[in-house]
Design a protein around this motif. Structure first.
Motif, PDB file in Angstrom:
ATOM      1  N   GLY A 187       0.844  -1.194   0.000  1.00 33.48           N
ATOM      2  CA  GLY A 187       0.000   0.000   0.000  1.00 33.48           C
ATOM      3  C   GLY A 187       0.875   1.239   0.000  1.00 33.48           C
ATOM      4  O   GLY A 187       2.102   1.159   0.131  1.00 33.48           O
ATOM      5  N   PRO A 188       0.291   2.401  -0.155  1.00 31.65           N
ATOM      6  CA  PRO A 188       1.086   3.619  -0.345  1.00 31.65           C
ATOM      7  C   PRO A 188       1.880   4.005   0.889  1.00 31.65           C
ATOM      8  O   PRO A 188       1.477   3.721   2.020  1.00 31.65           O
ATOM      9  CB  PRO A 188       0.030   4.684  -0.659  1.00 31.65           C
ATOM     10  CG  PRO A 188      -1.198   4.197   0.039  1.00 31.65           C
ATOM     11  CD  PRO A 188      -1.161   2.696  -0.115  1.00 31.65           C
ATOM     12  N   TYR A 189       3.004   4.649   0.642  1.00 26.47           N
ATOM     13  CA  TYR A 189       3.701   5.355   1.722  1.00 26.47           C
ATOM     14  C   TYR A 189       2.901   6.620   2.005  1.00 26.47           C
ATOM     15  O   TYR A 189       2.673   7.436   1.105  1.00 26.47           O
ATOM     16  CB  TYR A 189       5.137   5.693   1.306  1.00 26.47           C
ATOM     17  CG  TYR A 189       6.117   4.602   1.658  1.00 26.47           C
ATOM     18  CD1 TYR A 189       6.958   4.726   2.762  1.00 26.47           C
ATOM     19  CD2 TYR A 189       6.199   3.438   0.903  1.00 26.47           C
ATOM     20  CE1 TYR A 189       7.858   3.726   3.096  1.00 26.47           C
ATOM     21  CE2 TYR A 189       7.087   2.428   1.231  1.00 26.47           C
ATOM     22  CZ  TYR A 189       7.913   2.582   2.332  1.00 26.47           C
ATOM     23  OH  TYR A 189       8.794   1.581   2.667  1.00 26.47           O
ATOM     24  N   ARG A 190       2.459   6.778   3.239  1.00 26.32           N
ATOM     25  CA  ARG A 190       1.570   7.891   3.611  1.00 26.32           C
ATOM     26  C   ARG A 190       2.390   8.966   4.333  1.00 26.32           C
ATOM     27  O   ARG A 190       2.703   8.855   5.513  1.00 26.32           O
ATOM     28  CB  ARG A 190       0.426   7.380   4.484  1.00 26.32           C
ATOM     29  CG  ARG A 190      -0.433   6.338   3.778  1.00 26.32           C
ATOM     30  CD  ARG A 190      -1.707   6.013   4.553  1.00 26.32           C
ATOM     31  NE  ARG A 190      -1.447   5.461   5.872  1.00 26.32           N
ATOM     32  CZ  ARG A 190      -1.289   4.171   6.131  1.00 26.32           C
ATOM     33  NH1 ARG A 190      -1.344   3.279   5.138  1.00 26.32           N
ATOM     34  NH2 ARG A 190      -1.076   3.750   7.360  1.00 26.32           N
ATOM     35  N   TYR A 191       2.714  10.006   3.593  1.00 26.01           N
ATOM     36  CA  TYR A 191       3.529  11.092   4.116  1.00 26.01           C
ATOM     37  C   TYR A 191       2.654  12.240   4.618  1.00 26.01           C
ATOM     38  O   TYR A 191       1.621  12.558   4.015  1.00 26.01           O
ATOM     39  CB  TYR A 191       4.443  11.653   3.033  1.00 26.01           C
ATOM     40  CG  TYR A 191       5.504  10.716   2.525  1.00 26.01           C
ATOM     41  CD1 TYR A 191       6.713  10.578   3.193  1.00 26.01           C
ATOM     42  CD2 TYR A 191       5.308   9.986   1.354  1.00 26.01           C
ATOM     43  CE1 TYR A 191       7.699   9.732   2.713  1.00 26.01           C
ATOM     44  CE2 TYR A 191       6.291   9.132   0.862  1.00 26.01           C
ATOM     45  CZ  TYR A 191       7.485   9.008   1.549  1.00 26.01           C
ATOM     46  OH  TYR A 191       8.456   8.170   1.068  1.00 26.01           O
ATOM     47  N   THR A 192       3.108  12.879   5.682  1.00 20.02           N
ATOM     48  CA  THR A 192       2.500  14.095   6.201  1.00 20.02           C
ATOM     49  C   THR A 192       3.446  15.263   5.945  1.00 20.02           C
ATOM     50  O   THR A 192       4.662  15.139   6.169  1.00 20.02           O
ATOM     51  CB  THR A 192       2.225  13.970   7.712  1.00 20.02           C
ATOM     52  OG1 THR A 192       1.313  12.880   7.926  1.00 20.02           O
ATOM     53  CG2 THR A 192       1.624  15.242   8.269  1.00 20.02           C
ATOM     54  N   LYS A 193       2.902  16.376   5.484  1.00 20.27           N
ATOM     55  CA  LYS A 193       3.745  17.548   5.219  1.00 20.27           C
ATOM     56  C   LYS A 193       4.166  18.180   6.540  1.00 20.27           C
ATOM     57  O   LYS A 193       3.336  18.491   7.395  1.00 20.27           O
ATOM     58  CB  LYS A 193       2.995  18.567   4.365  1.00 20.27           C
ATOM     59  CG  LYS A 193       3.839  19.793   4.019  1.00 20.27           C
ATOM     60  CD  LYS A 193       3.149  20.698   3.016  1.00 20.27           C
ATOM     61  CE  LYS A 193       3.169  20.108   1.623  1.00 20.27           C
ATOM     62  NZ  LYS A 193       2.681  21.080   0.614  1.00 20.27           N
ATOM     63  N   ARG A 194       5.474  18.370   6.712  1.00 22.18           N
ATOM     64  CA  ARG A 194       6.028  19.008   7.908  1.00 22.18           C
ATOM     65  C   ARG A 194       6.503  20.428   7.654  1.00 22.18           C
ATOM     66  O   ARG A 194       6.631  21.222   8.588  1.00 22.18           O
ATOM     67  CB  ARG A 194       7.205  18.176   8.437  1.00 22.18           C
ATOM     68  CG  ARG A 194       6.916  16.711   8.659  1.00 22.18           C
ATOM     69  CD  ARG A 194       5.811  16.484   9.674  1.00 22.18           C
ATOM     70  NE  ARG A 194       5.604  15.046   9.926  1.00 22.18           N
ATOM     71  CZ  ARG A 194       4.621  14.543  10.656  1.00 22.18           C
ATOM     72  NH1 ARG A 194       3.727  15.343  11.207  1.00 22.18           N
ATOM     73  NH2 ARG A 194       4.502  13.238  10.817  1.00 22.18           N
ATOM     74  N   ASN A 195       6.790  20.747   6.396  1.00 18.16           N
ATOM     75  CA  ASN A 195       7.318  22.072   6.071  1.00 18.16           C
ATOM     76  C   ASN A 195       6.900  22.411   4.657  1.00 18.16           C
ATOM     77  O   ASN A 195       7.074  21.601   3.747  1.00 18.16           O
ATOM     78  CB  ASN A 195       8.843  22.064   6.198  1.00 18.16           C
ATOM     79  CG  ASN A 195       9.451  23.448   6.100  1.00 18.16           C
ATOM     80  OD1 ASN A 195       8.756  24.445   6.170  1.00 18.16           O
ATOM     81  ND2 ASN A 195      10.766  23.508   5.930  1.00 18.16           N
ATOM     82  N   GLN A 196       6.323  23.598   4.465  1.00 13.31           N
ATOM     83  CA  GLN A 196       5.871  24.034   3.141  1.00 13.31           C
ATOM     84  C   GLN A 196       6.973  24.819   2.439  1.00 13.31           C
ATOM     85  O   GLN A 196       7.604  25.681   3.048  1.00 13.31           O
ATOM     86  CB  GLN A 196       4.628  24.909   3.279  1.00 13.31           C
ATOM     87  CG  GLN A 196       4.119  25.508   1.977  1.00 13.31           C
ATOM     88  CD  GLN A 196       3.494  24.474   1.048  1.00 13.31           C
ATOM     89  OE1 GLN A 196       2.675  23.663   1.474  1.00 13.31           O
ATOM     90  NE2 GLN A 196       3.895  24.480  -0.204  1.00 13.31           N
ATOM     91  N   TYR A 197       7.204  24.498   1.149  1.00  9.50           N
ATOM     92  CA  TYR A 197       8.129  25.290   0.341  1.00  9.50           C
ATOM     93  C   TYR A 197       7.326  26.143  -0.648  1.00  9.50           C
ATOM     94  O   TYR A 197       6.338  25.690  -1.208  1.00  9.50           O
ATOM     95  CB  TYR A 197       9.072  24.382  -0.468  1.00  9.50           C
ATOM     96  CG  TYR A 197       9.955  23.476   0.363  1.00  9.50           C
ATOM     97  CD1 TYR A 197      10.387  23.840   1.629  1.00  9.50           C
ATOM     98  CD2 TYR A 197      10.359  22.254  -0.132  1.00  9.50           C
ATOM     99  CE1 TYR A 197      11.201  23.006   2.377  1.00  9.50           C
ATOM    100  CE2 TYR A 197      11.188  21.410   0.602  1.00  9.50           C
ATOM    101  CZ  TYR A 197      11.598  21.791   1.849  1.00  9.50           C
ATOM    102  OH  TYR A 197      12.398  20.953   2.584  1.00  9.50           O
ATOM    103  N   SER A 198       7.768  27.366  -0.858  1.00  7.18           N
ATOM    104  CA  SER A 198       7.098  28.262  -1.795  1.00  7.18           C
ATOM    105  C   SER A 198       7.430  27.883  -3.231  1.00  7.18           C
ATOM    106  O   SER A 198       8.580  27.570  -3.552  1.00  7.18           O
ATOM    107  CB  SER A 198       7.534  29.711  -1.536  1.00  7.18           C
ATOM    108  OG  SER A 198       7.035  30.558  -2.541  1.00  7.18           O
ATOM    109  N   ILE A 199       6.421  27.929  -4.102  1.00  3.46           N
ATOM    110  CA  ILE A 199       6.658  27.617  -5.513  1.00  3.46           C
ATOM    111  C   ILE A 199       6.906  28.865  -6.341  1.00  3.46           C
ATOM    112  O   ILE A 199       7.068  28.778  -7.560  1.00  3.46           O
ATOM    113  CB  ILE A 199       5.489  26.807  -6.105  1.00  3.46           C
ATOM    114  CG1 ILE A 199       4.190  27.615  -6.083  1.00  3.46           C
ATOM    115  CG2 ILE A 199       5.336  25.481  -5.401  1.00  3.46           C
ATOM    116  CD1 ILE A 199       3.063  26.971  -6.868  1.00  3.46           C
ATOM    117  N   THR A 200       6.931  30.032  -5.705  1.00  2.03           N
ATOM    118  CA  THR A 200       7.160  31.262  -6.472  1.00  2.03           C
ATOM    119  C   THR A 200       8.555  31.806  -6.203  1.00  2.03           C
ATOM    120  O   THR A 200       9.180  31.499  -5.202  1.00  2.03           O
ATOM    121  CB  THR A 200       6.131  32.340  -6.095  1.00  2.03           C
ATOM    122  OG1 THR A 200       6.193  32.579  -4.677  1.00  2.03           O
ATOM    123  CG2 THR A 200       4.743  31.894  -6.500  1.00  2.03           C
TER     124      THR A 200
END
Length: 200
Positions: A187-200
């Motif tokens: 089954g999938p590896y279930r990741y949780t976001k810990r840090n957001q990176y900006s795409i701009t």
């Protein structure tokens, strides 16, 4: 270029630092704890949002692996998105770039190899509050296969993404048997976001 809101949202959802700590603690027999970095990079900006992806076992953070490039763009029709994968020609030069993005500053598109069969089509469901759930699946009858260090590699790709979670279905496939040999076998590896990176 003005990107459609769904493409911007997909880029924002994928960009960040993730781990699967809860899954690894809950199912240690099947899942090791991984750190995943997906860093925006300044390539193909005329029509795409592009990310550098890398992962590492949390007990070996100094030895990351699976360096790859994900190019997110509009699909063949106005309602679909797609992800095209590339392989760095010199992956060793980018080891650690997930945590040290300065290593990506000199990367150019000429230093990448296009992986023609490694492409996903992305559909989305609209959730409450202008949020989405993205589902990325391979195109019918296409296979992600490439040569790496003299070996033929076959990979089954796929993911689901929301604002806070990333589920990876990537698996390595034995070309002789067609069986999965690594990755999301149970089954999938279930990741949780810990840090957001900006795409701009």
């Amino acid at each position: 270029m003005n990107f459609p809101p769904q493409l911007i949202a997909l880029g924002e959802y994928l960009a960040g630092e993730f781990d699967n700590q809860e899954q690894a603690i809950g199912e240690p027999i099947w899942y090791v704890q991984l750190r995943l970095w997906q860093r925006p990079i300044n390539l193909f900006t005329e029509d795409s949002i592009t990310l550098f992806a890398e992962q590492a076992n949390v007990v070996k953070l100094d030895k990351p692996y699976r360096q790859r490039i994900m190019r997110l763009r509009q699909g063949s029709n106005d309602t679909s998105l797609e992800v095209q994968y590339y392989m760095p020609q010199d992956p060793d030069a980018l080891i650690g770039a997930g945590n040290n993005p300065a290593l990506l500053n000199t990367l150019t598109s000429k230093q990448l190899d296009l992986l023609p069969g490694c492409i996903l089509t992305v559909s989305h469901e609209t959730l409450a509050g202008d949020r989405y759930k993205f589902i990325a699946t391979p195109l019918p009858e296409t296979y992600c296969s490439f040569t790496y260090l003299g070996n033929n590699i076959n990979v089954s790709l796929g993911f689901e993404a929301t604002a806070l979670e990333f589920h990876s279905y990537d698996k390595g496939i034995d070309p002789a048997t067609g069986n999965a040999t690594w990755g999301a076998i149970m089954g999938p590896y279930r990741y949780t976001k810990r840090n957001q990176y900006s795409i701009t």
